[in-house]
Design a protein around this motif. Structure first.
Motif, PDB file in Angstrom:
ATOM      1  N   ALA A 125       0.830  -1.219   0.000  1.00  0.00           N
ATOM      2  CA  ALA A 125       0.000   0.000   0.000  1.00  0.00           C
ATOM      3  C   ALA A 125       0.859   1.262   0.000  1.00  0.00           C
ATOM      4  O   ALA A 125       0.357   2.354   0.232  1.00  0.00           O
ATOM      5  N   LYS A 126       2.163   1.120  -0.285  1.00  0.00           N
ATOM      6  CA  LYS A 126       3.033   2.288  -0.091  1.00  0.00           C
ATOM      7  C   LYS A 126       2.747   3.437  -1.057  1.00  0.00           C
ATOM      8  O   LYS A 126       3.119   4.566  -0.780  1.00  0.00           O
ATOM      9  N   TYR A 127       2.099   3.149  -2.178  1.00  0.00           N
ATOM     10  CA  TYR A 127       1.733   4.244  -3.082  1.00  0.00           C
ATOM     11  C   TYR A 127       0.222   4.458  -3.117  1.00  0.00           C
ATOM     12  O   TYR A 127      -0.299   5.066  -4.052  1.00  0.00           O
ATOM     13  N   CYS A 128      -0.471   3.942  -2.096  1.00  0.00           N
ATOM     14  CA  CYS A 128      -1.935   4.022  -2.087  1.00  0.00           C
ATOM     15  C   CYS A 128      -2.416   5.201  -1.248  1.00  0.00           C
ATOM     16  O   CYS A 128      -2.991   5.028  -0.161  1.00  0.00           O
ATOM     17  N   LEU A 129      -2.157   6.413  -1.746  1.00  0.00           N
ATOM     18  CA  LEU A 129      -2.694   7.600  -1.067  1.00  0.00           C
ATOM     19  C   LEU A 129      -4.206   7.483  -1.012  1.00  0.00           C
ATOM     20  O   LEU A 129      -4.827   6.990  -1.952  1.00  0.00           O
ATOM     21  N   GLN A 130      -4.786   7.947   0.080  1.00  0.00           N
ATOM     22  CA  GLN A 130      -6.243   7.913   0.219  1.00  0.00           C
ATOM     23  C   GLN A 130      -6.781   9.332   0.241  1.00  0.00           C
ATOM     24  O   GLN A 130      -6.266  10.185   0.981  1.00  0.00           O
ATOM     25  N   MET A 131      -7.817   9.585  -0.548  1.00  0.00           N
ATOM     26  CA  MET A 131      -8.548  10.841  -0.398  1.00  0.00           C
ATOM     27  C   MET A 131      -9.723  10.539   0.523  1.00  0.00           C
ATOM     28  O   MET A 131     -10.635   9.775   0.171  1.00  0.00           O
ATOM     29  N   HIS A 132      -9.651  11.105   1.718  1.00  0.00           N
ATOM     30  CA  HIS A 132     -10.619  10.739   2.758  1.00  0.00           C
ATOM     31  C   HIS A 132     -10.887  11.977   3.601  1.00  0.00           C
ATOM     32  O   HIS A 132      -9.952  12.681   3.983  1.00  0.00           O
ATOM     33  N   GLU A 133     -12.143  12.247   3.855  1.00  0.00           N
ATOM     34  CA  GLU A 133     -12.548  13.435   4.600  1.00  0.00           C
ATOM     35  C   GLU A 133     -11.963  14.701   3.985  1.00  0.00           C
ATOM     36  O   GLU A 133     -11.590  15.640   4.687  1.00  0.00           O
ATOM     37  N   GLY A 134     -11.834  14.694   2.666  1.00  0.00           N
ATOM     38  CA  GLY A 134     -11.363  15.877   1.938  1.00  0.00           C
ATOM     39  C   GLY A 134      -9.863  16.071   1.982  1.00  0.00           C
ATOM     40  O   GLY A 134      -9.348  17.050   1.434  1.00  0.00           O
ATOM     41  N   LYS A 135      -9.132  15.144   2.632  1.00  0.00           N
ATOM     42  CA  LYS A 135      -7.677  15.302   2.757  1.00  0.00           C
ATOM     43  C   LYS A 135      -6.969  14.117   2.124  1.00  0.00           C
ATOM     44  O   LYS A 135      -7.603  13.109   1.812  1.00  0.00           O
ATOM     45  N   LEU A 136      -5.663  14.250   1.987  1.00  0.00           N
ATOM     46  CA  LEU A 136      -4.855  13.153   1.460  1.00  0.00           C
ATOM     47  C   LEU A 136      -4.121  12.481   2.601  1.00  0.00           C
ATOM     48  O   LEU A 136      -3.473  13.150   3.418  1.00  0.00           O
ATOM     49  N   TRP A 137      -4.203  11.171   2.628  1.00  0.00           N
ATOM     50  CA  TRP A 137      -3.562  10.360   3.676  1.00  0.00           C
ATOM     51  C   TRP A 137      -2.539   9.444   3.022  1.00  0.00           C
ATOM     52  O   TRP A 137      -2.713   9.029   1.882  1.00  0.00           O
ATOM     53  N   LYS A 138      -1.555   9.087   3.788  1.00  0.00           N
ATOM     54  CA  LYS A 138      -0.462   8.273   3.239  1.00  0.00           C
ATOM     55  C   LYS A 138      -0.938   6.931   2.697  1.00  0.00           C
ATOM     56  O   LYS A 138      -0.459   6.465   1.671  1.00  0.00           O
ATOM     57  N   CYS A 139      -1.875   6.309   3.381  1.00  0.00           N
ATOM     58  CA  CYS A 139      -2.238   4.925   3.047  1.00  0.00           C
ATOM     59  C   CYS A 139      -3.520   4.560   3.812  1.00  0.00           C
ATOM     60  O   CYS A 139      -3.914   5.261   4.740  1.00  0.00           O
ATOM     61  N   PRO A 140      -4.146   3.437   3.443  1.00  0.00           N
ATOM     62  CA  PRO A 140      -5.393   3.057   4.133  1.00  0.00           C
ATOM     63  C   PRO A 140      -5.198   2.726   5.609  1.00  0.00           C
ATOM     64  O   PRO A 140      -6.082   3.007   6.427  1.00  0.00           O
ATOM     65  N   ILE A 141      -4.055   2.148   5.943  1.00  0.00           N
ATOM     66  CA  ILE A 141      -3.826   1.752   7.344  1.00  0.00           C
ATOM     67  C   ILE A 141      -3.923   2.971   8.272  1.00  0.00           C
ATOM     68  O   ILE A 141      -4.472   2.892   9.371  1.00  0.00           O
ATOM     69  N   LEU A 142      -3.405   4.122   7.808  1.00  0.00           N
ATOM     70  CA  LEU A 142      -3.457   5.329   8.643  1.00  0.00           C
ATOM     71  C   LEU A 142      -4.766   6.086   8.464  1.00  0.00           C
ATOM     72  O   LEU A 142      -5.291   6.671   9.415  1.00  0.00           O
ATOM     73  N   ALA A 143      -5.328   6.057   7.255  1.00  0.00           N
ATOM     74  CA  ALA A 143      -6.530   6.866   6.982  1.00  0.00           C
ATOM     75  C   ALA A 143      -7.749   6.378   7.769  1.00  0.00           C
ATOM     76  O   ALA A 143      -8.525   7.190   8.284  1.00  0.00           O
ATOM     77  N   TYR A 144      -7.910   5.073   7.833  1.00  0.00           N
ATOM     78  CA  TYR A 144      -9.161   4.560   8.419  1.00  0.00           C
ATOM     79  C   TYR A 144      -8.990   4.080   9.860  1.00  0.00           C
ATOM     80  O   TYR A 144      -9.947   3.583  10.458  1.00  0.00           O
ATOM     81  N   LEU A 145      -7.783   4.268  10.410  1.00  0.00           N
ATOM     82  CA  LEU A 145      -7.549   3.866  11.798  1.00  0.00           C
ATOM     83  C   LEU A 145      -8.472   4.595  12.785  1.00  0.00           C
ATOM     84  O   LEU A 145      -9.013   3.962  13.703  1.00  0.00           O
ATOM     85  N   PRO A 146      -8.710   5.913  12.612  1.00  0.00           N
ATOM     86  CA  PRO A 146      -9.643   6.581  13.533  1.00  0.00           C
ATOM     87  C   PRO A 146     -11.052   5.966  13.494  1.00  0.00           C
ATOM     88  O   PRO A 146     -11.735   5.924  14.524  1.00  0.00           O
ATOM     89  N   MET A 147     -11.461   5.449  12.348  1.00  0.00           N
ATOM     90  CA  MET A 147     -12.777   4.801  12.281  1.00  0.00           C
ATOM     91  C   MET A 147     -12.772   3.502  13.081  1.00  0.00           C
ATOM     92  O   MET A 147     -13.767   3.137  13.714  1.00  0.00           O
TER      93      MET A 147
END
Ligand code: SF4
Ligand code: SF4
Length: 279
Positions: A188-210
């Motif tokens: 997932a090292k190149y899997c930037l996530q567009m989430h909550e209007g922002k860019l996150w490094k990867c899914p592991i970090l983006a959806y951890l708060p959920m």
């Protein structure tokens, strides 16, 4: 010296969750979608994000996924919307396929937007699974012959590895203490996530708060929950720096070597017992 195009400002891609929900229960899903979050991305929300980011990003590719993107009843409209803001990007749909039949308008829209490919993941290997999977492949072959839709099957189940430790829905990060190696082997090292209007490094970090909100998380995760995503109002140098980042201390959460394990049938309810941890 070899040039790594992924670090070129013009050579990035990002993922968008059209739905946080999933109809499957794949253990160690890197998007945590096996924990069955709810929430489809509304078109108006996506458009508000895209309006800002289209001024900043020229991705070579945009991945529409989830969760299972076909859970979103506006799947077809989302394809058209992404194309409106990024006319030159390749558009990919990542799907397990089992709900694609709900979208009869989808193939005609995809033909019109062009430069589109469906990545169909095969998530298990059993006669029962194959029965439904063959129906999905047959639907896609019909779309291919009638609308020229391109698709490719990815044998996801055969290379499945642990992304975190799950013991009875109590998640723990890994402690291999080698973030550089974790990043190097990370799918997932190149899997930037567009989430909550922002860019996150990867899914592991983006959806951890959920995950924290739904399941609760031990203190081991506190340092990883401090991750700050990139705002679309960032400066040009902040954007360049973000896109050029490789390993970060946050990558310590992830395994530093591959730990494969055989998946359970993801069309069945999740098993409570974790797969055996390979040391
Ligand atoms: S199909 Fe499996 S891997 Fe894909 S999002 Fe759903 S749970 Fe995750
Ligand atoms: S934190 Fe680093 S190693 Fe872990 S998934 Fe994200 S990019 Fe990969």
């Amino acid at each position: 010296m070899a040039i790594n195009r992924h670090h070129d400002i013009n050579y990035h891609q990002f993922d968008v969750h059209l739905s946080h929900a999933c109809n499957f229960t794949c253990e160690s899903c890197s998007h945590y979608s096996n924990y069955h979050f709810s929430g489809n991305l509304p078109l108006e929300t996506a458009e508000a994000w895209y309006q800002k980011w289209a001024l900043r990003l020229r991705p070579f590719r945009i991945n529409l996924l989830g969760g299972e993107p076909a859970i979103n009843p506006k799947l077809t409209e989302h394809v058209v919307l992404a194309r409106k803001y990024w006319p030159a990007a390749e558009l990919y749909l990542y799907t397990n396929g089992f709900l694609l039949h709900r979208h009869p308008q989808f193939p005609a829209a995809v033909r019109n937007v062009g430069n589109f490919i469906i990545k169909l993941s095969r998530h298990y290997n059993s006669a029962e699974y194959e029965k439904t999977f063959e129906q999905v492949v047959s639907l896609l072959k019909t779309w291919q012959s009638q609308y020229g839709i391109k698709f490719a099957v990815s044998e996801s189940f055969s290379k499945w590895t642990m992304r975190y430790i799950d013991q009875d829905h109590q998640l723990s990060p890994f402690h291999d203490n080698n973030p550089k190696q974790s990043w190097e082997i990370c799918n997932a090292k190149y899997c930037l996530q567009m989430h909550e209007g922002k860019l996150w490094k990867c899914p592991i970090l983006a959806y951890l708060p959920m995950v924290k909100q739904k399941l609760g998380l031990s203190k081991e995760w506190d340092q990883y929950l401090t991750y700050k995503p990139l705002d679309p109002d960032c400066s040009e140098s902040e954007l360049h720096e973000f896109l050029a980042r490789r390993e970060e201390p946050f990558c310590s959460a992830c395994p530093a070597f591959k730990r494969p394990f055989p998946k359970n049938d993801p069309t069945k309810p999740a098993k409570k017992t974790a797969p055996p941890l390979v040391a």
